[in-house]
Design a protein around this motif. Structure first.
Motif: not given
Length: 196
Positions: A70-75
């Motif tokens: 997915s392209t959600i933020p890395h953290g």
């Protein structure tokens, strides 16, 4: 089955539906054959789509792939992936070898806040990891600027809850209206061409 609509391009001897969705189960199809002598209609075929049976391990692995790509933020992506990886390691054996440091930190934090609960499943490690996965998504959902899109929030939470149920985890009461059931996908080949 009360009215039929022509399927564009369905003019060959067979008709394949791939992929199918469970909400298509019960659809009726029939073929209309025409030549110089006239037209005749075949008997009706009813499409049945079964939800594929998958093991908890396979379902967690699939969810892990979805989260990881997915392209959600890395953290938040790393945190969710960590919990799913730990759930897989828990199911692999009682020793728990390979469980991640980030998962251990999350579990320690959760125990310190008194959120650890009893479960009737022997796979308690995986149950705890999956529950934390759902809680992490829920926590993000209630922030001012959620990092996980609502569509993924719903789909991932529902998938994790279904895996929990298949493992026999004791599940706390959750906001079921926030996570409506999504259609499962199956693979079924129909062999009837023509109209639906």
């Amino acid at each position: 089955g009360t009215s039929y609509t022509p399927i564009t391009g369905a003019t060959t001897a067979t008709y394949t539906i791939n992929p199918t969705h469970t909400n298509e189960s019960g659809h009726k199809l029939r073929a209309v054959l025409t030549n110089t002598h006239g037209t005749t209609t075949s008997t009706t075929a009813t499409l049945t789509v079964n939800t594929p049976a998958t093991s908890p391990e396979a379902a967690i692995h699939q969810l892990l792939q979805e989260v990881g790509s997915s392209t959600i933020p890395h953290g938040i992506r790393r945190k969710l992936s960590c919990l799913l990886s730990d759930a897989l390691h828990s199911l692999a054996g009682p020793s728990g070898h390979g469980r991640s440091k980030c998962g251990a930190a999350l579990r320690s934090s959760r125990a310190a806040t008194g959120k650890a609960g009893r479960r009737k499943s022997t796979q308690s490690g995986a149950c705890e990891d999956l529950e934390q996965f759902v809680e992490a998504i829920g926590s993000d959902h209630h922030t001012t600027k959620p990092k996980i899109p609502a569509k993924l929030d719903t789909a991932w939470s529902r998938s994790a809850q279904e895996i929990e149920a298949s493992l026999g985890c004791t599940q706390p009461v959750r906001e079921s209206s926030r996570h409506p059931s999504r259609p499962a996908h199956g693979h079924h080949r129909g062999h009837h061409s023509g109209r639906r």
